[in-house]
Structures are given as C-alpha cells and as structure tokens.
Design an enzyme around this catalytic site. Structure first.
Site, PDB file in Angstrom:
ATOM      1  N   GLY A  41      -2.169-102.405 -25.743  1.00  0.00           N
ATOM      2  CA  GLY A  41      -2.437-102.913 -27.097  1.00  0.00           C
ATOM      3  C   GLY A  41      -2.522-104.429 -27.080  1.00  0.00           C
ATOM      4  O   GLY A  41      -3.489-104.990 -26.567  1.00  0.00           O
ATOM      5  N   SER A 114      -2.565-102.416 -19.072  1.00  0.00           N
ATOM      6  CA  SER A 114      -3.182-103.425 -19.932  1.00  0.00           C
ATOM      7  C   SER A 114      -2.109-104.361 -20.490  1.00  0.00           C
ATOM      8  O   SER A 114      -1.400-104.995 -19.711  1.00  0.00           O
ATOM      9  CB  SER A 114      -3.996-102.718 -21.027  1.00  0.00           C
ATOM     10  OG  SER A 114      -4.842-103.622 -21.691  1.00  0.00           O
ATOM     11  N   TRP A 115      -1.980-104.467 -21.813  1.00  0.00           N
ATOM     12  CA  TRP A 115      -0.903-105.298 -22.362  1.00  0.00           C
ATOM     13  C   TRP A 115       0.449-104.841 -21.816  1.00  0.00           C
ATOM     14  O   TRP A 115       1.357-105.646 -21.601  1.00  0.00           O
ATOM     15  CB  TRP A 115      -0.900-105.252 -23.885  1.00  0.00           C
ATOM     16  CG  TRP A 115       0.454-105.588 -24.467  1.00  0.00           C
ATOM     17  CD1 TRP A 115       1.363-104.718 -24.994  1.00  0.00           C
ATOM     18  CD2 TRP A 115       1.066-106.889 -24.542  1.00  0.00           C
ATOM     19  NE1 TRP A 115       2.498-105.388 -25.397  1.00  0.00           N
ATOM     20  CE2 TRP A 115       2.342-106.714 -25.125  1.00  0.00           C
ATOM     21  CE3 TRP A 115       0.655-108.171 -24.157  1.00  0.00           C
ATOM     22  CZ2 TRP A 115       3.208-107.787 -25.345  1.00  0.00           C
ATOM     23  CZ3 TRP A 115       1.523-109.233 -24.376  1.00  0.00           C
ATOM     24  CH2 TRP A 115       2.781-109.041 -24.970  1.00  0.00           C
ATOM     25  N   ASP A 269     -14.111-103.821 -14.832  1.00  0.00           N
ATOM     26  CA  ASP A 269     -13.353-104.204 -16.027  1.00  0.00           C
ATOM     27  C   ASP A 269     -13.847-105.577 -16.462  1.00  0.00           C
ATOM     28  O   ASP A 269     -13.244-106.604 -16.176  1.00  0.00           O
ATOM     29  CB  ASP A 269     -11.858-104.232 -15.719  1.00  0.00           C
ATOM     30  CG  ASP A 269     -11.000-104.370 -16.964  1.00  0.00           C
ATOM     31  OD1 ASP A 269     -11.552-104.739 -18.021  1.00  0.00           O
ATOM     32  OD2 ASP A 269      -9.789-104.125 -16.886  1.00  0.00           O
ATOM     33  N   HIS A 297     -11.655-100.539 -17.352  1.00  0.00           N
ATOM     34  CA  HIS A 297     -10.281-100.743 -17.819  1.00  0.00           C
ATOM     35  C   HIS A 297      -9.522 -99.416 -17.790  1.00  0.00           C
ATOM     36  O   HIS A 297      -9.118 -98.871 -18.811  1.00  0.00           O
ATOM     37  CB  HIS A 297     -10.325-101.321 -19.234  1.00  0.00           C
ATOM     38  CG  HIS A 297      -9.084-102.067 -19.630  1.00  0.00           C
ATOM     39  ND1 HIS A 297      -8.673-103.231 -19.017  1.00  0.00           N
ATOM     40  CD2 HIS A 297      -8.170-101.828 -20.607  1.00  0.00           C
ATOM     41  CE1 HIS A 297      -7.570-103.672 -19.594  1.00  0.00           C
ATOM     42  NE2 HIS A 297      -7.239-102.830 -20.554  1.00  0.00           N
TER      43      HIS A 297
END
Length: 314
Positions: A41, A114-115, A269, A297
């Site tokens: 996120g 990711s985050w 990505d 991603h």
C-alpha cells in the site's frame, strides 16, 4: 508450488494508542518458527489472506496484521482524518511491537511486499535483535527519488495520462502532485476527497499497466477501500515514508548487514525499477537478489521465488 491457503486459528483486535485497534491473525503451526507478513500500500490490508500461501503451515507460526487505519483495523483512516497526522512509520513499528509482545514472540522472520518491504526494513533497522531472516518482494524503500519517479518521472511513458493526473491534482505552484493529492484527501470536503481518490487511483492503474500480471485498482478495492488506499498512500508518499533526516533505509543498512535476506524483484517493474533492490543488495552482504526477468510488481514466478526463499529458512 505455493502452499494451500490455510485458515487463521486465532485473530483479534489489539487496542493501542489514540483509540486505535490493530487487527491481527495467526495461522500455521502454533509451535512453529515465528514469521511476520507485512502487506503493501500503504493501506492495502491483508485482503483475501493469500499471503499465507508463501508459508509452510507445518513449519511456521505466521502472523499477519492490517496496518493502522486500513483493512479490519479500526478506525479506518477515512473515518478519523483528525488522527491521520499521527499515522506514520514509527507508529506502525510500535503497533507491530505491541502485537509481537501480545503474541509472546521473541524473534521472527519478517516478510513484506512493496510498501511492506519498506516497513519490514524500517522495523528491522529499529529492532535488529528481533529479526532472524528477511524475505522481501517487489522491493521499495519509499525514498524521495522513488516517489518522484512513480508520481512524475514514469509519466514519460504515459505522457497523456500523466498530464490528466497532474491537471486533476489541483496543485499550487510550489506543490508536488503527490502533496496536492495528500492535502485534498485529508480535507473535510467529502466530494473533493472522492474526486481526488478517483484521479489518484486511475493513475495507479495506469503506471502498473505494463506489468503482464497487472490488476486495475478498481478490481482490487470497493469504493470505501479505494478511498482508504488513496488517503494512506498519498499521506505516506508525500512524506517520503516518514524516513527522512537520517532515517532513510539505505543510510542505515549497516544496522542489519548480518541478517540473512532474499530480495525478489521483477525486471519489468517499471513503477519500481530494479535499481532499488540492487542498491540494497550492494549494501547488504548477507542478502541474495533474485530478479525475475518477465514479471513486474509481483506475479506467479515472483511469488514462487518468495515461497522458495521462505522455505530455505524453515
């Protein structure tokens, strides 16, 4: 192959500060090796729980949480905008520590996507003695350069769409687009907040569209969750993940240099170029970098590589 998706055997809401409650769930083997999964996120939440397929349920005692303000944690960021300034990376780390103590975990493997990779790195740098290994996929550090690329630079690949995104931001002359969206999404104007969220999420769907496995934001979240997602992403990105002034991830790699790690990243990505995990890997003697050539991603091959890496640490 990924593991069958096991179901949590316990879950709950843990009360922390500012009247926040953090949702946690545990699955796998209660006597197994402890592991933590951190979602992306910011603001995506655990959602379907498919992350559990990375972990051997016979080997791991797996903890997942919905980060503050999203998913099943309460209140949602959009329900208490006055508390949004108090939602930052250090607070998320305190929330995770509260869950760790509540579940009586001593040390754990930390994984994130990711985050979630950024948060995992920040957590490990804060409490390296609590981390046995790390496995990260679609690796980010949420630096100013990464945020500027994903909100401005990648517009070179989508010039028409970026001009629409930029014009819709309503930014002032000295304001970055991400700052304008963050300002509007934190305002008390409900209609403007929803318009800003729609424009932001349209851009998110655009810049990930070159990924062979991409899913539009509208297919991931309903309107309520999409507003939460846009609010938290812009809040964190406009503040460089709250990792500035000596707290930038790359500046502190010496603090976790001895922690074994695997970094999994897709060559395609385009929103988060492979230079980020490459720079981390160069600064991390105990790390191994796995580049998946034909994915972006995340994707099936990246997920399989993440599963294989986690298996090696059982």
């Amino acid at each position: 192959m990924l593991y069958p998706q096991s179901e949590p055997f316990a879950s709950g809401l843990l009360s922390v500060d500012q009247d926040a409650q953090i949702y946690w769930q545990v699955s796998g083997n209660p006597k197994g090796k402890a592991a933590l999964y951190l979602h992306g996120g910011p603001g995506s939440g655990l959602r379907s729980g498919s992350y559990r397929q990375f972990f051997d349920p016979d080997a791991y005692f797996l903890v997942g949480i919905d980060q503050r303000g999203c998913g099943r944690s309460r209140p949602l960021a959009t329900e208490n905008l006055a508390a949004l300034p108090g939602n930052n990376t250090e607070v998320l780390i305190r929330d995770i520590e509260a869950v760790r103590r509540h579940l009586e975990v001593d040390t754990w493997l930390i994984s994130g996507v990711s985050w979630g990779a950024t948060l995992a790195l920040a957590l490990a740098q804060r409490f390296p003695e609590r981390v046995s290994e790390m496995v990260l996929m679609a690796v980010t550090t949420t630096s100013r350069a990464e945020v500027d690329w994903i909100t401005e630079g990648i517009g070179r690949l989508f010039p028409q769409e970026w001009e629409t995104f930029d014009a819709a931001s309503g930014r002032g002359p000295d304001e970055r687009a991400v700052e304008a969206y963050a300002r509007r999404l934190a305002s008390d104007d409900d209609l403007d907040r929803r318009a800003a969220a729609e424009a932001w999420n349209d851009w998110e769907s655009t810049h990930i569209s070159l990924d062979p496995n991409f899913t539009p934001i509208s297919h991931r979240f309903d309107d309520k969750r999409a507003l939460v997602f846009a609010t938290l992403v812009t809040h964190y990105w406009s503040n460089d993940g709250f990792l500035r002034e000596g707290n930038a991830i790359l500046d502190r790699m010496a603090e976790i240099s001895d922690i074994p790690a695997v970094l999994v990243h897709g060559r395609r990505d385009y929103s988060g170029p492979v230079v980020t995990p490459w720079n981390l890997h160069k600064s991390w003697p105990s790390s191994r970098l796995v580049i998946v050539e034909d994915e972006g991603h995340g994707g099936p091959a990246c997920r399989e590589q993440m599963r294989l890496a986690i298996d090696t640490f059982r």
